[in-house]
Design a protein around this motif. Sequence first.
Motif, PDB file in Angstrom:
ATOM      1  N   GLU A 102      -7.892   9.038  -0.482  1.00  0.00           N
ATOM      2  CA  GLU A 102      -8.682   8.717   0.704  1.00  0.00           C
ATOM      3  C   GLU A 102      -7.769   8.848   1.917  1.00  0.00           C
ATOM      4  O   GLU A 102      -6.623   8.376   1.897  1.00  0.00           O
ATOM      5  CB  GLU A 102      -9.200   7.284   0.594  1.00  0.00           C
ATOM      6  N   LEU A 103      -8.259   9.505   2.964  1.00  0.00           N
ATOM      7  CA  LEU A 103      -7.488   9.638   4.187  1.00  0.00           C
ATOM      8  C   LEU A 103      -7.438   8.285   4.889  1.00  0.00           C
ATOM      9  O   LEU A 103      -8.469   7.729   5.255  1.00  0.00           O
ATOM     10  CB  LEU A 103      -8.123  10.705   5.105  1.00  0.00           C
ATOM     11  N   ALA A 104      -6.226   7.751   5.071  1.00  0.00           N
ATOM     12  CA  ALA A 104      -6.049   6.439   5.695  1.00  0.00           C
ATOM     13  C   ALA A 104      -5.711   6.554   7.173  1.00  0.00           C
ATOM     14  O   ALA A 104      -5.872   5.601   7.933  1.00  0.00           O
ATOM     15  CB  ALA A 104      -4.945   5.664   4.983  1.00  0.00           C
ATOM     16  N   GLY A 105      -5.248   7.728   7.597  1.00  0.00           N
ATOM     17  CA  GLY A 105      -4.894   7.953   8.990  1.00  0.00           C
ATOM     18  C   GLY A 105      -4.371   9.367   9.150  1.00  0.00           C
ATOM     19  O   GLY A 105      -4.062  10.036   8.164  1.00  0.00           O
ATOM     20  N   TYR A 106      -4.250   9.805  10.391  1.00  0.00           N
ATOM     21  CA  TYR A 106      -3.793  11.167  10.648  1.00  0.00           C
ATOM     22  C   TYR A 106      -3.404  11.316  12.111  1.00  0.00           C
ATOM     23  O   TYR A 106      -3.716  10.460  12.940  1.00  0.00           O
ATOM     24  CB  TYR A 106      -4.892  12.180  10.308  1.00  0.00           C
ATOM     25  N   PHE A 107      -2.732  12.421  12.426  1.00  0.00           N
ATOM     26  CA  PHE A 107      -2.549  12.785  13.822  1.00  0.00           C
ATOM     27  C   PHE A 107      -2.742  14.289  14.005  1.00  0.00           C
ATOM     28  O   PHE A 107      -2.486  15.077  13.095  1.00  0.00           O
ATOM     29  CB  PHE A 107      -1.215  12.309  14.407  1.00  0.00           C
ATOM     30  N   MET A 160       0.841  -1.171   0.000  1.00  0.00           N
ATOM     31  CA  MET A 160       0.000   0.000   0.000  1.00  0.00           C
ATOM     32  C   MET A 160       0.889   1.237   0.000  1.00  0.00           C
ATOM     33  O   MET A 160       1.739   1.403   0.857  1.00  0.00           O
ATOM     34  CB  MET A 160      -0.887  -0.036   1.253  1.00  0.00           C
ATOM     35  N   GLU A 161       0.717   2.082  -0.972  1.00  0.00           N
ATOM     36  CA  GLU A 161       1.505   3.307  -1.071  1.00  0.00           C
ATOM     37  C   GLU A 161       0.716   4.466  -0.491  1.00  0.00           C
ATOM     38  O   GLU A 161      -0.430   4.718  -0.868  1.00  0.00           O
ATOM     39  CB  GLU A 161       1.855   3.579  -2.523  1.00  0.00           C
ATOM     40  N   LEU A 162       1.368   5.155   0.439  1.00  0.00           N
ATOM     41  CA  LEU A 162       0.738   6.298   1.087  1.00  0.00           C
ATOM     42  C   LEU A 162       1.535   7.550   0.803  1.00  0.00           C
ATOM     43  O   LEU A 162       2.755   7.504   0.665  1.00  0.00           O
ATOM     44  CB  LEU A 162       0.672   6.079   2.599  1.00  0.00           C
ATOM     45  N   ALA A 163       0.828   8.661   0.746  1.00  0.00           N
ATOM     46  CA  ALA A 163       1.466   9.974   0.642  1.00  0.00           C
ATOM     47  C   ALA A 163       1.126  10.722   1.931  1.00  0.00           C
ATOM     48  O   ALA A 163      -0.015  10.660   2.414  1.00  0.00           O
ATOM     49  CB  ALA A 163       0.934  10.719  -0.568  1.00  0.00           C
ATOM     50  N   TYR A 164       2.104  11.414   2.492  1.00  0.00           N
ATOM     51  CA  TYR A 164       1.915  12.146   3.748  1.00  0.00           C
ATOM     52  C   TYR A 164       1.998  13.634   3.474  1.00  0.00           C
ATOM     53  O   TYR A 164       2.837  14.081   2.693  1.00  0.00           O
ATOM     54  CB  TYR A 164       2.992  11.753   4.761  1.00  0.00           C
ATOM     55  N   ARG A 165       1.128  14.381   4.127  1.00  0.00           N
ATOM     56  CA  ARG A 165       1.202  15.834   4.012  1.00  0.00           C
ATOM     57  C   ARG A 165       0.560  16.487   5.226  1.00  0.00           C
ATOM     58  O   ARG A 165      -0.253  15.871   5.924  1.00  0.00           O
ATOM     59  CB  ARG A 165       0.602  16.329   2.715  1.00  0.00           C
ATOM     60  N   VAL A 180      -0.345   1.695   9.244  1.00  0.00           N
ATOM     61  CA  VAL A 180      -0.478   3.139   9.063  1.00  0.00           C
ATOM     62  C   VAL A 180      -0.241   3.835  10.404  1.00  0.00           C
ATOM     63  O   VAL A 180       0.427   4.870  10.457  1.00  0.00           O
ATOM     64  CB  VAL A 180      -1.853   3.507   8.463  1.00  0.00           C
ATOM     65  N   LYS A 181      -0.736   3.264  11.494  1.00  0.00           N
ATOM     66  CA  LYS A 181      -0.475   3.831  12.824  1.00  0.00           C
ATOM     67  C   LYS A 181       1.027   3.892  13.093  1.00  0.00           C
ATOM     68  O   LYS A 181       1.554   4.912  13.527  1.00  0.00           O
ATOM     69  CB  LYS A 181      -1.142   2.994  13.921  1.00  0.00           C
ATOM     70  N   LEU A 182       1.722   2.784  12.820  1.00  0.00           N
ATOM     71  CA  LEU A 182       3.165   2.734  13.050  1.00  0.00           C
ATOM     72  C   LEU A 182       3.905   3.766  12.192  1.00  0.00           C
ATOM     73  O   LEU A 182       4.827   4.431  12.666  1.00  0.00           O
ATOM     74  CB  LEU A 182       3.709   1.331  12.773  1.00  0.00           C
ATOM     75  N   GLU A 183       3.489   3.910  10.949  1.00  0.00           N
ATOM     76  CA  GLU A 183       4.130   4.883  10.067  1.00  0.00           C
ATOM     77  C   GLU A 183       3.866   6.313  10.535  1.00  0.00           C
ATOM     78  O   GLU A 183       4.756   7.166  10.460  1.00  0.00           O
ATOM     79  CB  GLU A 183       3.665   4.680   8.627  1.00  0.00           C
ATOM     80  N   LEU A 184       2.669   6.588  11.023  1.00  0.00           N
ATOM     81  CA  LEU A 184       2.361   7.926  11.524  1.00  0.00           C
ATOM     82  C   LEU A 184       3.139   8.237  12.809  1.00  0.00           C
ATOM     83  O   LEU A 184       3.582   9.372  13.011  1.00  0.00           O
ATOM     84  CB  LEU A 184       0.860   8.090  11.746  1.00  0.00           C
ATOM     85  N   GLY A 190      -1.600  13.961   7.655  1.00  0.00           N
ATOM     86  CA  GLY A 190      -2.487  12.918   7.178  1.00  0.00           C
ATOM     87  C   GLY A 190      -1.737  11.959   6.278  1.00  0.00           C
ATOM     88  O   GLY A 190      -0.782  12.352   5.600  1.00  0.00           O
ATOM     89  N   ALA A 191      -2.150  10.706   6.289  1.00  0.00           N
ATOM     90  CA  ALA A 191      -1.636   9.682   5.384  1.00  0.00           C
ATOM     91  C   ALA A 191      -2.732   9.428   4.358  1.00  0.00           C
ATOM     92  O   ALA A 191      -3.849   9.047   4.725  1.00  0.00           O
ATOM     93  CB  ALA A 191      -1.317   8.401   6.150  1.00  0.00           C
ATOM     94  N   TRP A 192      -2.417   9.676   3.119  1.00  0.00           N
ATOM     95  CA  TRP A 192      -3.402   9.583   2.041  1.00  0.00           C
ATOM     96  C   TRP A 192      -3.102   8.390   1.150  1.00  0.00           C
ATOM     97  O   TRP A 192      -1.975   8.185   0.723  1.00  0.00           O
ATOM     98  CB  TRP A 192      -3.388  10.863   1.212  1.00  0.00           C
ATOM     99  N   ARG A 193      -4.150   7.620   0.854  1.00  0.00           N
ATOM    100  CA  ARG A 193      -4.048   6.461  -0.041  1.00  0.00           C
ATOM    101  C   ARG A 193      -4.692   6.857  -1.368  1.00  0.00           C
ATOM    102  O   ARG A 193      -5.825   7.323  -1.401  1.00  0.00           O
ATOM    103  CB  ARG A 193      -4.790   5.275   0.562  1.00  0.00           C
ATOM    104  N   LYS A 194      -3.930   6.662  -2.439  1.00  0.00           N
ATOM    105  CA  LYS A 194      -4.483   6.970  -3.761  1.00  0.00           C
ATOM    106  C   LYS A 194      -5.373   5.818  -4.205  1.00  0.00           C
ATOM    107  O   LYS A 194      -4.986   4.669  -4.135  1.00  0.00           O
ATOM    108  CB  LYS A 194      -3.371   7.199  -4.768  1.00  0.00           C
ATOM    109  N   THR A 195      -6.564   6.183  -4.620  1.00  0.00           N
ATOM    110  CA  THR A 195      -7.490   5.208  -5.193  1.00  0.00           C
ATOM    111  C   THR A 195      -7.780   5.671  -6.616  1.00  0.00           C
ATOM    112  O   THR A 195      -7.269   6.701  -7.039  1.00  0.00           O
ATOM    113  CB  THR A 195      -8.789   5.106  -4.364  1.00  0.00           C
ATOM    114  N   SER A 196      -8.587   4.977  -7.323  1.00  0.00           N
ATOM    115  CA  SER A 196      -8.839   5.300  -8.731  1.00  0.00           C
ATOM    116  C   SER A 196      -9.273   6.759  -8.912  1.00  0.00           C
ATOM    117  O   SER A 196     -10.440   7.094  -8.775  1.00  0.00           O
ATOM    118  CB  SER A 196      -9.897   4.355  -9.303  1.00  0.00           C
TER     119      SER A 196
END
Length: 155
Positions: A69-74, A1-6, A101-105, A59-65
């Motif tokens: 979509e926001l997958a997680g945040y703090f 799963m590829e996430l983008a953080y911003r 995603v929790k661990l990555e955040l 936020g950790a964002w997951r690209k969908t088609s």
Amino acid sequence: MELAYRVLDISELDHVVALEQKLLAGLQIPEHDAMVMAWHAPWRRESLEHYLPKGWCFGAWRKTSGSEELAGYFLAQPLIFFRGYTQTLWVEHLAAADENVKLELIELARRYGRDKHLQSVLFADNQDLRAALTQSGGQKIGDSIIEFRTTKVRT
């Protein structure tokens, strides 16, 4: 799963609320109880209106088609001159449905604190996050706080 953080901003408030409502629905509790929980949650509207404009929430964002979509945040903010430290990052709330995603955040908050030359990152301890915080090397420093030191400081 590829996430983008911003960094999150106030325009993404509805994405945060939608994620939290999805997580709340997954608890399979009575609707009335869920509504009461939402009133007191760290992600209630007035809390988000405080935290999101500060520039310390991610936020950790997951690209969908074709969309994201926001997958997680703090939610976080700096504390100045707290516990003898010049600067500390306080993470009020972290949420994600996926443990990875929790661990990555958590790691993102630690790296961000270190990059900004903060001395410590503090997380509000809660049952949903405790395992990930412990697995990441956090140290419990009180009944409801887990700390990650980001610089060499005296104990």
